[in-house]
Design a protein around this motif. Structure first.
Motif, mmCIF file in Angstrom:
data_model
loop_
_atom_site.group_PDB
_atom_site.id
_atom_site.type_symbol
_atom_site.label_atom_id
_atom_site.label_comp_id
_atom_site.label_asym_id
_atom_site.label_seq_id
_atom_site.Cartn_x
_atom_site.Cartn_y
_atom_site.Cartn_z
ATOM 1 N N ALA A 176 -8.758 -9.929 1.205
ATOM 2 C CA ALA A 176 -10.129 -9.198 1.444
ATOM 3 C C ALA A 176 -9.650 -8.487 3.059
ATOM 4 O O ALA A 176 -9.942 -7.344 3.169
ATOM 5 N N ALA A 177 -9.360 -9.402 3.982
ATOM 6 C CA ALA A 177 -9.407 -9.103 5.371
ATOM 7 C C ALA A 177 -7.858 -8.340 5.481
ATOM 8 O O ALA A 177 -8.034 -7.371 6.080
ATOM 9 N N LEU A 178 -6.926 -8.870 4.712
ATOM 10 C CA LEU A 178 -5.704 -8.087 5.018
ATOM 11 C C LEU A 178 -5.826 -6.630 4.380
ATOM 12 O O LEU A 178 -5.371 -5.676 5.047
ATOM 13 N N LYS A 179 -6.544 -6.496 3.269
ATOM 14 C CA LYS A 179 -7.000 -5.326 2.571
ATOM 15 C C LYS A 179 -7.440 -4.291 3.674
ATOM 16 O O LYS A 179 -7.197 -3.283 3.942
ATOM 17 N N LYS A 180 -8.630 -4.865 4.243
ATOM 18 C CA LYS A 180 -9.476 -4.068 5.293
ATOM 19 C C LYS A 180 -8.432 -3.617 6.512
ATOM 20 O O LYS A 180 -8.350 -2.619 7.052
ATOM 21 N N GLU A 225 0.824 -1.252 0.070
ATOM 22 C CA GLU A 225 -0.100 0.022 0.062
ATOM 23 C C GLU A 225 0.957 1.294 -0.027
ATOM 24 O O GLU A 225 2.062 1.053 0.531
ATOM 25 N N THR A 226 0.394 2.514 -0.677
ATOM 26 C CA THR A 226 1.214 3.674 -0.506
ATOM 27 C C THR A 226 0.519 4.642 0.240
ATOM 28 O O THR A 226 -0.899 4.599 0.482
ATOM 29 N N PHE A 227 1.155 5.325 1.039
ATOM 30 C CA PHE A 227 0.649 6.465 1.960
ATOM 31 C C PHE A 227 1.640 7.770 1.741
ATOM 32 O O PHE A 227 2.737 7.334 1.619
ATOM 33 N N SER A 228 0.781 8.834 2.020
ATOM 34 C CA SER A 228 1.794 10.148 2.138
ATOM 35 C C SER A 228 1.448 10.744 3.479
ATOM 36 O O SER A 228 0.453 10.852 4.048
ATOM 37 N N VAL A 231 -4.933 0.582 9.445
ATOM 38 C CA VAL A 231 -3.804 1.372 9.982
ATOM 39 C C VAL A 231 -3.414 2.523 9.254
ATOM 40 O O VAL A 231 -2.944 3.614 9.407
ATOM 41 N N LEU A 232 -3.671 2.398 7.772
ATOM 42 C CA LEU A 232 -3.308 3.913 6.914
ATOM 43 C C LEU A 232 -3.911 4.921 7.378
ATOM 44 O O LEU A 232 -3.558 5.858 7.262
ATOM 45 N N ASP A 233 -5.244 4.382 7.854
ATOM 46 C CA ASP A 233 -6.211 5.681 8.159
ATOM 47 C C ASP A 233 -5.343 6.675 9.345
ATOM 48 O O ASP A 233 -5.424 7.607 9.516
ATOM 49 N N VAL A 243 -2.100 6.986 9.470
ATOM 50 C CA VAL A 243 -0.795 7.753 9.114
ATOM 51 C C VAL A 243 -0.990 8.286 7.922
ATOM 52 O O VAL A 243 -0.244 9.535 7.432
ATOM 53 N N ASP A 244 -1.801 8.041 6.864
ATOM 54 C CA ASP A 244 -2.169 8.618 5.603
ATOM 55 C C ASP A 244 -2.522 9.983 5.592
ATOM 56 O O ASP A 244 -3.512 10.355 6.232
ATOM 57 N N HIS A 245 -1.789 11.000 4.675
ATOM 58 C CA HIS A 245 -2.282 12.444 4.813
ATOM 59 C C HIS A 245 -2.214 13.135 6.269
ATOM 60 O O HIS A 245 -3.097 13.962 6.506
ATOM 61 N N LYS A 246 -1.258 12.593 6.886
ATOM 62 C CA LYS A 246 -1.106 13.039 8.488
ATOM 63 C C LYS A 246 0.099 13.578 8.538
ATOM 64 O O LYS A 246 1.156 13.073 7.863
ATOM 65 N N HIS A 247 0.479 14.550 9.674
ATOM 66 C CA HIS A 247 1.875 14.810 9.821
ATOM 67 C C HIS A 247 2.211 13.839 11.313
ATOM 68 O O HIS A 247 1.776 13.928 12.388
#
Ligand SMILES: Nc1nc2c(c(=O)[nH]1)N=C([C@H](O)[C@H](O)COP(=O)(O)OP(=O)(O)OP(=O)(O)O)CN2
Ligand SMILES: [Zn+2]
Length: 135
Positions: free
Chosen positions: A65-69, A9-12, A74-76, A78-82
């Motif tokens: 599908a479970a892993l994706k969820k 997955e990618t995140f910023s 977890v991405l929620d 860190v993604d688009h966060k400082h």
């Protein structure tokens, strides 16, 4: 028979390399441009690698599908966060990629239905800098 599987997955995120355990002078000296008070950002690539036996009933090592969820949860965080301002863990721990890949590892492990399958996490901070964590 042992299989491995991987999801990416990618995140910023923005961050500033600054350790509360050091003086401002030491931080500047050690982290250089990465200690800029206004921070900087990365487009990270996070890789989760699982390893183990395939379930003969489902033919799966782990339900993608479970892993994706679970990775999305977890991405929620860190993604688009400082990282230093928005993520509690990094209030007291420098947001180096070593600490971030460990945070991601611990965060996904606590969400996996079968945590014993977690082999390692890999974090690409830039095209050139890659960090791996496993227990
Ligand atoms: N051991 C670590 N060293 C550094 C980390 C880290 O997490 N662990 N992080 C940084 C900075 O975050 C920095 O943004 C990344 O380094 P940077 O020099 O910008 O990226 P590159 O090495 O890919 O840049 P090039 O100049 O193109 O080589 C620094 N150190
Ligand atoms: Zn950085």
């Amino acid at each position: 028979m042992v299989f491995t599987m991987e999801r990416r997955e990618t995140f910023s995120s923005a961050h500033r390399l600054h350790s509360p355990a050091m003086s401002d002078e030491e931080n500047k000296q050690i982290y250089g441009k990465c200690n800029n008070p206004n921070g900087h950002g990365h487009n990270y690539v996070w890789r989760v690698i699982l390893k183990g036996e395939v379930d003969p009933r489902t033919g799966m090592l782990y339900d993608l599908a479970a892993l994706k969820k679970q990775m999305a949860e977890v991405l929620d965080i860190v993604d688009h966060k400082h990282l230093d301002k928005d993520v509690e863990y990094f209030q007291t721990v420098p947001s180096t990629s070593e600490n971030l890949v460990r945070f991601l590892y611990d965060s996904i492990k606590s969400r996996l239905g079968r945590p014993e399958l977690l082999k390692e996490c890999v974090l690409h901070e830039t095209e050139k800098n890659v960090f791996t964590y496993s227990e």
